[in-house]
Scaffold this motif. Structure first.
Motif, PDB file in Angstrom:
ATOM      1  N   LYS A 186       0.609  -1.115  -0.023  1.00  0.00           N
ATOM      2  CA  LYS A 186      -0.224  -0.057  -0.256  1.00  0.00           C
ATOM      3  C   LYS A 186       0.948   1.387  -0.024  1.00  0.00           C
ATOM      4  CE  LYS A 186      -4.059  -1.999   2.402  1.00  0.00           C
ATOM      5  NZ  LYS A 186      -4.462  -2.294   3.735  1.00  0.00           N
ATOM      6  N   CYS A 187       0.395   2.424  -0.630  1.00  0.00           N
ATOM      7  CA  CYS A 187       1.211   3.559  -0.803  1.00  0.00           C
ATOM      8  C   CYS A 187       1.479   4.059   0.726  1.00  0.00           C
ATOM      9  CB  CYS A 187       0.285   4.585  -1.728  1.00  0.00           C
ATOM     10  SG  CYS A 187       1.089   6.161  -1.511  1.00  0.00           S
ATOM     11  N   MET A 188       2.620   4.359   0.952  1.00  0.00           N
ATOM     12  CA  MET A 188       3.049   4.831   2.352  1.00  0.00           C
ATOM     13  C   MET A 188       2.194   6.165   2.805  1.00  0.00           C
ATOM     14  SD  MET A 188       6.912   6.179   1.967  1.00  0.00           S
ATOM     15  CE  MET A 188       7.158   7.407   0.531  1.00  0.00           C
ATOM     16  N   VAL A 189       1.548   6.766   1.753  1.00  0.00           N
ATOM     17  CA  VAL A 189       1.048   8.041   2.074  1.00  0.00           C
ATOM     18  C   VAL A 189      -0.524   8.011   2.101  1.00  0.00           C
ATOM     19  CG1 VAL A 189       0.988  10.651   1.310  1.00  0.00           C
ATOM     20  CG2 VAL A 189       3.096   9.504   1.109  1.00  0.00           C
ATOM     21  N   THR A 190      -1.100   7.270   0.853  1.00  0.00           N
ATOM     22  CA  THR A 190      -2.487   7.350   0.376  1.00  0.00           C
ATOM     23  C   THR A 190      -3.035   5.919   0.956  1.00  0.00           C
ATOM     24  OG1 THR A 190      -2.048   6.677  -1.596  1.00  0.00           O
ATOM     25  CG2 THR A 190      -2.146   9.082  -1.330  1.00  0.00           C
ATOM     26  N   GLY A 191      -2.226   5.004   1.155  1.00  0.00           N
ATOM     27  CA  GLY A 191      -2.889   3.680   1.424  1.00  0.00           C
ATOM     28  C   GLY A 191      -3.324   3.007   0.036  1.00  0.00           C
ATOM     29  N   LYS A 192      -3.328   3.615  -1.132  1.00  0.00           N
ATOM     30  CA  LYS A 192      -3.903   3.299  -2.240  1.00  0.00           C
ATOM     31  C   LYS A 192      -2.714   1.697  -2.589  1.00  0.00           C
ATOM     32  CE  LYS A 192      -6.105   7.207  -3.941  1.00  0.00           C
ATOM     33  NZ  LYS A 192      -5.710   8.300  -5.097  1.00  0.00           N
TER      34      LYS A 192
END
Lengths: 491, 491
Positions: A473-479
């Motif tokens: 998961k993207c560390m910033v947005t969780g996407k």
């Protein structure tokens, strides 16, 4: 020599600037942002040029030369290209000076205004593709594999010797192909060639990868790159190779008749490395005593310093050194016998340490008596006494050792500075405390990339070519994300 | 290939222009006065560079690199220098473009005007001497023997490929010395080095001499030169070496402490040859069939053309040619086996004749049977059949022969085109009917020199270094003169 270098610990940036000047590599000139490359620095660059040029020719490329100037209208033909370069270019508007009528000196002659302004090339895609239109008619004219060694100008506001200068020297390859596949293969091959050069000549380990959209060259479809890591944990882009698709062929109307006789636009690549490599070389290996040079690029590989009192001793030493010098040269090893009587041995030792000469021999009265040399290696600063009969073999193996050793050292540093992180907090902590490359999941959007860059000054250096598929998961947005990309603060 | 070249007889100038383009040496670009040097032409220039660079290094010179731009105020510091170059220079006035507010495209950003205009270097004395001030303090720093390979720009209104272009490539040496004697010796040594290169690499005979005051470099005390003679009887200045006295040291305040501890201005030289040498090379040797290249500078020294029907014959030929190619390469001979199936042998013969490849081998069915090759030499167009066992020796000796033969031919032409004349009438007649160098008495005044130039278009090419003292009278004014000078119409 003046006083000692600032240490890396104390001020890395100051250490670099002092080193470049004190080791006689380069200095600032009276022209804003433009450097003077001094003879010793230029001798290293010449060795880089020779190595690269050989590799280009072995892979079928030929050199040519295209004009320094680019008509303003050319630059505008490829939209993203002009966007990338118009903001920092030197513009020629007149072709004559004259004596001022009021006697105040020499002024621009307004009667000699150019009809169309000329830009000093920041890169040559536009002028070259304007030429290729005349050279390419059929698939028989392809591939066209051309390189040029040239100076280019980008009006940078903040400059640093070798790393970012308004004028710099580089090579730019510009190739034209009949198929997309061939052009992609060329761009990829050149990335590997650059990596080979960096690792095996410069002893600089690099990571090969592709750039994200926002880090791509202005006009490229894909940018391949090699990224090096400096001792302060910052990354340095050492070379780029671009797959340009048909963008420039379309902008300059370069079509060819394919084997079936149908007209198609030509596929293109461009690629370059510059005097910036000098910065990478210096910052990868050097220490608080000065430069450390890989033997393959050192202008002087071996220096011999005599330690003597009086003419008679010097004569005895010279008699012993001369045949050694001759034999080393016959083996293609560059050697200097520094018999200047204007400087003391200690001064000379410091000078060659500062200048990164890989192997230093000293010979004095005791060595004459014992038939020995004192041998010092620059990378580890280790010294030993070696019998004269074994000296050639010692030097030969030392030069190989040093080349290998400084590469290994840099490789270890690089490997220990690639850190996987899962959260943005962790990301910021690693960047702050350790530096280096940080491997993290990212959602693939420009927005997130920009946010990270603004908040941390770290950019995505590349998507490594050997990246492993891995759900995350993207560390910033969780996407969702399916592989990690490499972030770093960069030069 | 297109149709045949215009012959020299028919139109020498047109012959030259066509040859340069058709032999793939260079062409005009979209930028006024700037040329594109094509790969084949550049390969010749690279060989020239390599030869000269080796000679410079063997005589103690080092390469360096100085900025492309020269602040306007630098140019003005040496009075005759600015006078010589201000009228034809490219001036950079701005450092940014922007989108026009009315949407009409990209325009110069008036907010990005330079405080001081920058001149694209027409030559680098000023920026280099501004740098030397920082490098030279004491006699220990001298001599400083530096060369740079660079592009320069002079805004010529009438340009011709290689001979006169707005941008050209050259090398410029800039040396600094403690004494006048040393500097004069350096300038003189370089003139001899240039002559050696011209004669022994390019096979172009030259006359060594000094220039008259009005033909000197802007800022020089003495200009040494080498002058070549083209087939049309016009002279071509092939290289110049200048003794600059203390002019630039004074203009840029470059002083040093001599051995006695006294401050003195430094003595200087500068010297250069350029891509103009390509023009000299082409016009000295080539003929109505195309280029004739000296083997020492030919990118391809030997070409092998197979004459075959069908794959089987080609395979048999290839099997015989491969070991030959390998052996020639091991001897450092550059060889091309042109097995393209897209072109016929006759086409290939014409192509390599046009491109001046010194030796051409052909091999067909009969040669296979007889174990022979057909060997053709480009200079005389002679052909002979040579046994395979003798082919290496034949090629080696032919390459030497051709180098010698084209030099001899050019030397004979030069010698038969140096004519002594006594009267101005005779002078004009020789110039008109025969051309070449005309050796005549001259009164030593600029007025007479100007008058002759205006009336006949002939200038004084040089006062030869081996000039013989001889009492005489100026052919124009009748005033006394003690030696002859060489006049010619010149490129």
């Amino acid at each position: 020599m003046g006083k000692k270098l600032t240490s890396r610990e104390e001020d890395y940036s100051k250490w670099y600037n002092e080193l470049v000047v004190k080791a006689d590599l380069a200095e600032n000139s009276g022209v804003r942002g433009c450097m003077v490359i001094k003879p010793y620095g230029f001798a290293i660059w010449e060795k880089m040029q020779a190595g690269l040029d050989k590799m280009f020719k072995e892979t079928g490329h030929e050199n040519a030369y295209f004009p320094l100037f680019i008509p303003k209208s050319y630059l505008s033909k490829e939209a993203s290209h002009v966007e990338g370069f118009a903001k920092e270019c030197a513009v020629v508007t007149h072709y004559r000076l004259k004596n001022a009528e009021d006697g105040s000196g020499i002024v621009v002659d307004e009667d000699a205004k150019l009809e169309e302004e000329l830009i000093v090339r920041p890169t040559s895609e536009t002028i070259i593709w304007d030429t290729y239109r005349k050279w390419i008619q059929s698939y028989r004219d392809l591939p066209l594999l051309i390189n040029q060694w040239a100076n280019v100008v980008r009006w940078e506001m903040r400059t640093r010797l070798f790393l970012r200068t308004a004028e710099f020297l580089w090579q730019e390859g510009h190739t034209a192909h009949a198929t997309e596949k061939e052009a992609v293969e060329e761009a990829d091959m050149i990335m590997h060639l650059y990596a080979d050069f960096a690792e095996n000549h410069m002893a600089v380990p690099v990571i090969k990868g592709t750039k994200t959209e926002s880090e791509r060259f202005a006009g490229a479809v894909e940018t391949y790159c090699i990224e090096a890591l400096m001792q302060d944990g910052k990354a340095l882009q050492a070379g780029t190779s671009h797959f340009l698709g048909q963008n420039f062929a379309k902008a300059f109307d370069v079509k060819f008749a394919n084997k079936e006789g149908k007209q198609d636009y030509v596929w293109a690549t461009s690629w370059g490395v510059s005097t910036r490599l000098m910065g990478a070389l210096i910052m990868t290996h050097s220490d608080d005593n000065g430069l450390v040079l890989p033997p393959k690029l050192a202008p002087i590989q071996v220096v011999i310093v005599p330690i003597y009192k009086g003419e008679e001793q010097l004569n005895a030493i010279t008699e012993k050194v001369n045949p050694l010098v001759k034999e080393l040269r016959s083996k293609g090893i560059s050697v200097k016998f520094d018999n200047r009587d204007t400087h003391k041995p200690g001064f000379k030792f410091n000078e060659y340490e500062l200048k990164g000469v890989p192997v230093r021999l000293a010979i004095g009265q005791r060595d004459l008596e014992n038939d020995t040399f004192e041998v010092a290696r620059r990378d580890t600063l280790e010294k030993e006494t070696v019998a004269a009969e074994a000296i050639i073999e010692k030097i030969t193996s030392l030069l190989e050792d040093i080349q290998t050793n400084i590469y290994s050292k840099a490789k270890t540093h690089q490997q220990s500075h690639i850190t996987n992180v899962e959260t943005y907090e962790e990301f910021k902590k690693v960047l702050e405390e350790k530096g280096g490359f940080v491997a993290a999941h990212w959602d693939g959007t420009i927005e997130t990339e920009d946010k990270i860059k603004t908040e941390t000054k770290a950019s995505i250096r590349c998507i490594p070519i050997d990246v492993i598929e891995e759900e995350g998961k993207c560390m910033v947005t969780g996407k969702p994300s399916s592989f990690r990309v490499l972030f770093a603060k960069a030069y």
